[in-house]
Design an enzyme around this catalytic site. Structure first.
Site, PDB file in Angstrom:
ATOM      1  N   ARG A 159       0.840  -1.197   0.000  1.00  0.00           N
ATOM      2  CA  ARG A 159       0.000   0.000   0.000  1.00  0.00           C
ATOM      3  C   ARG A 159       0.877   1.250   0.000  1.00  0.00           C
ATOM      4  NH1 ARG A 159      -3.194  -2.870   4.467  1.00  0.00           N
ATOM      5  NH2 ARG A 159      -4.484  -4.271   3.226  1.00  0.00           N
ATOM      6  N   ASP A 169     -16.193  -2.389  -4.097  1.00  0.00           N
ATOM      7  CA  ASP A 169     -16.143  -3.767  -3.587  1.00  0.00           C
ATOM      8  C   ASP A 169     -17.561  -4.324  -3.609  1.00  0.00           C
ATOM      9  OD1 ASP A 169     -13.788  -5.346  -1.788  1.00  0.00           O
ATOM     10  OD2 ASP A 169     -15.835  -6.110  -1.545  1.00  0.00           O
ATOM     11  N   SER A 170     -17.667  -5.634  -3.800  1.00  0.00           N
ATOM     12  CA  SER A 170     -18.999  -6.253  -3.821  1.00  0.00           C
ATOM     13  C   SER A 170     -19.539  -6.480  -2.409  1.00  0.00           C
ATOM     14  CB  SER A 170     -18.947  -7.581  -4.573  1.00  0.00           C
ATOM     15  OG  SER A 170     -17.950  -8.405  -4.026  1.00  0.00           O
ATOM     16  N   ASN A 223     -20.146  -5.119  -8.422  1.00  0.00           N
ATOM     17  CA  ASN A 223     -19.215  -6.034  -9.051  1.00  0.00           C
ATOM     18  C   ASN A 223     -18.193  -5.188  -9.816  1.00  0.00           C
ATOM     19  OD1 ASN A 223     -17.949  -7.704 -11.020  1.00  0.00           O
ATOM     20  ND2 ASN A 223     -19.603  -9.184 -10.787  1.00  0.00           N
ATOM     21  N   ASP A 253      -6.859  -5.198  -7.012  1.00  0.00           N
ATOM     22  CA  ASP A 253      -6.380  -6.216  -6.057  1.00  0.00           C
ATOM     23  C   ASP A 253      -7.449  -7.288  -5.872  1.00  0.00           C
ATOM     24  OD1 ASP A 253      -4.877  -7.546  -4.153  1.00  0.00           O
ATOM     25  OD2 ASP A 253      -5.495  -6.239  -2.502  1.00  0.00           O
ATOM     26  N   CYS A 266      -3.084 -12.789  -6.366  1.00  0.00           N
ATOM     27  CA  CYS A 266      -2.703 -13.590  -5.198  1.00  0.00           C
ATOM     28  C   CYS A 266      -2.906 -15.080  -5.489  1.00  0.00           C
ATOM     29  CB  CYS A 266      -3.475 -13.160  -3.958  1.00  0.00           C
ATOM     30  SG  CYS A 266      -5.260 -13.310  -4.131  1.00  0.00           S
TER      31      CYS A 266
HETATM   32  N1  SAH Z   1      -7.303  -4.453  -1.543  1.00  0.00           N
HETATM   33  C1  SAH Z   1      -7.760  -4.986  -0.275  1.00  0.00           C
HETATM   34  C2  SAH Z   1      -7.880  -6.480  -0.282  1.00  0.00           C
HETATM   35  C3  SAH Z   1      -8.784  -7.026  -1.365  1.00  0.00           C
HETATM   36  S1  SAH Z   1      -9.321  -8.667  -1.121  1.00  0.00           S
HETATM   37  C4  SAH Z   1      -6.827  -4.525   0.830  1.00  0.00           C
HETATM   38  O1  SAH Z   1      -5.787  -3.915   0.542  1.00  0.00           O
HETATM   39  O2  SAH Z   1      -7.151  -4.758   1.991  1.00  0.00           O
HETATM   40  C5  SAH Z   1     -10.448  -8.846  -2.436  1.00  0.00           C
HETATM   41  C6  SAH Z   1     -11.749  -8.073  -2.268  1.00  0.00           C
HETATM   42  O3  SAH Z   1     -12.496  -8.231  -3.472  1.00  0.00           O
HETATM   43  C7  SAH Z   1     -12.676  -8.528  -1.157  1.00  0.00           C
HETATM   44  O4  SAH Z   1     -12.968  -7.437  -0.342  1.00  0.00           O
HETATM   45  C8  SAH Z   1     -13.955  -9.024  -1.853  1.00  0.00           C
HETATM   46  O5  SAH Z   1     -15.140  -8.652  -1.151  1.00  0.00           O
HETATM   47  C9  SAH Z   1     -13.876  -8.302  -3.161  1.00  0.00           C
HETATM   48  N2  SAH Z   1     -14.498  -8.936  -4.340  1.00  0.00           N
HETATM   49  C10 SAH Z   1     -14.420 -10.202  -4.750  1.00  0.00           C
HETATM   50  N3  SAH Z   1     -14.993 -10.365  -5.960  1.00  0.00           N
HETATM   51  C11 SAH Z   1     -15.460  -9.142  -6.328  1.00  0.00           C
HETATM   52  C12 SAH Z   1     -16.132  -8.629  -7.475  1.00  0.00           C
HETATM   53  N4  SAH Z   1     -16.432  -9.420  -8.508  1.00  0.00           N
HETATM   54  N5  SAH Z   1     -16.457  -7.331  -7.500  1.00  0.00           N
HETATM   55  C13 SAH Z   1     -16.157  -6.515  -6.459  1.00  0.00           C
HETATM   56  N6  SAH Z   1     -15.483  -6.938  -5.368  1.00  0.00           N
HETATM   57  C14 SAH Z   1     -15.147  -8.229  -5.301  1.00  0.00           C
END
Ligand code: SAH
Length: 398
Positions: A215, A253-254, A281, A302, A342
């Site tokens: 970050r 975020d979803s 989404n 991410d 990841c």
């Molecule tokens: N960037 C964050 C970690 C992300 S983890 C950090 O630094 O803390 C991945 C995230 O993607 C989760 O919060 C999950 O809720 C979200 N997610 C998963 N599939 C998704 C989608 N299709 N659209 C939006 N968000 C999604």
């Protein structure tokens, strides 16, 4: 005379990976099992010649039928052994100066710390454990006691959940294991950033500690621009960027729960007023932005793990390509894309290829400025490359 320990005999030639100290024994490598070991019981693992290879935890339902605790014939697997391994893991974080009482870090990273299936994250005075293998599960009570002695936490909470446990024949469990219940909003000072962590209800153990380092790296490219934090969870990348001088951030975020915590976390950092929260989404939202005229100076992608097994690499790669094409399209000329994967099955070389393909198809020119990976509290044991899962690229996009 003591009863003979249950013994796992490998097929001829299948000892090679163990001789290189890789800790997994797959069911297909096993010739026969002497005795009737229960889930999590300690077994001797021997070559077809009868030579000792290791001593590990048996897991009757998993494809990974045993995980090695020790490769030393003279080393017993008992509380003293676990104490040595736990103390070694904690000491490594101490040497990395990660044990600030108000900060957060991963204390134990499973196979890489010689403790297959055990994750321990530390959030200030609280610890959160995941017991993800039959062996870790069998020793859970001892491990909790030892963590109490070594770390003297205010409380120890359990978040043993997810697919890994099911493969080991274990159901999900979340509960207080020792001491005090962590508060619903645990505030952690991580460098200049405040984390608000819901240990009991958040994703994983409450936060994505593997991105703490990255970050800051990404925020260094934010300038005074507009930031898109896609797959934001509680907005770690947005907050770091805003604290570094960015003007505004959009978090997508979803998970509505995640964005609720994000509101509190951005408030704790004094940047709530500069944030927009979108429950959606990411694929749909970014497509809509692309088709409109919303653009950003810094785009962060991410996503969650798209590839969970080798047979998902092709489908997952398409997912990464699609999301990166969308992300690239949203970067103003001269701006930056920070993109992550990841998925351990997608290695750094493949990921770079996917992003390169996305740039071609998006009609954008991109240069790699920085390559990112996982931080030192998520180490990669050299004999266990599977631990190497997080990769990221910071790109200038023209
Ligand atoms: N960037 C964050 C970690 C992300 S983890 C950090 O630094 O803390 C991945 C995230 O993607 C989760 O919060 C999950 O809720 C979200 N997610 C998963 N599939 C998704 C989608 N299709 N659209 C939006 N968000 C999604």
């Amino acid at each position: 005379m003591a009863a003979e320990r249950p013994t796992v005999w490998l097929k001829p030639g299948r000892e090679k990976s163990l001789l290189r100290r890789h800790p997994w024994i797959f069911s297909g490598a096993i010739q026969r099992v002497d005795g009737e070991p229960e889930a999590g019981a300690t077994v001797e693992i021997v070559a077809s010649s009868g030579d000792f290879l290791g001593r590990g935890a048996y897991s009757p339902t998993s494809q990974i039928r045993a995980r090695v605790w020790t490769f030393e014939a003279h080393e017993a697997v008992d509380a003293a052994f676990l104490r040595r391994r736990l103390a070694r893991a904690v000491d490594s974080r101490r040497r990395l100066a990660l044990l600030d009482p108000h900060a957060a870090c991963r204390l134990v990273f499973s196979e890489s710390d010689g403790l297959p299936g055990l994750i321990v994250d530390r959030y200030g005075e609280f610890l959160v454990c995941q017991f993800l293998s039959a062996g870790a599960e069998a020793w859970a009570a001892t491990i909790v006691e030892l963590l109490g002695e070594i770390c003297a936490p205010r409380g120890i909470y359990e978040r043993s959940e997810g697919g890994a446990r099911h493969k080991e024949g274990l159901s999900s469990r979340r509960r207080l294991l020792a001491g005090e219940q962590p508060p619903a909003e645990l505030e952690i000072a991580a460098g200049g950033v405040r984390l608000v962590v819901d240990v009991a209800n958040g994703q994983k153990t409450g936060a994505y500690l593997d991105q703490q380092h990255n970050r800051e790296r990404v925020a260094g490219h934010a300038g005074d621009g507009d930031v898109l934090d896609a797959f934001s969870y509680t907005g770690g990348f947005a907050i770091a960027s805003l604290l570094a001088g960015a003007r505004r951030a959009t978090l997508v975020d979803s998970s509505a729960d995640a964005l609720q915590v994000a509101e509190r976390e951005t408030a704790a950092n004094g940047v709530l007023g500069r944030c927009r929260f979108v429950v959606a989404n990411v694929f749909d939202e970014l497509r809509a932005m692309r088709d409109g005229d919303t653009r950003f100076d810094l785009v962060v992608l991410d996503p969650p793990k798209f590839v969970h097994s080798a047979d998902q690499v092709a489908a997952g790669s398409r997912g990464y390509k699609d999301i990166n094409m969308l992300g690239l399209a949203l970067v103003r000329p001269g701006g930056v894309l920070a993109t992550f994967s990841c998925s351990g099955h997608v290695d750094a070389a493949l990921f770079q290829k996917i992003v390169a393909g996305a740039a071609v198809d998006a009609g954008r020119t991109a240069q790699i400025l920085e390559r990112l990976s996982q931080p030192p509290d998520h180490p990669v044991a050299t004999e266990f490359p599977e631990a190497d899962y997080l990769k990221g690229l910071i790109l200038r996009v023209h």
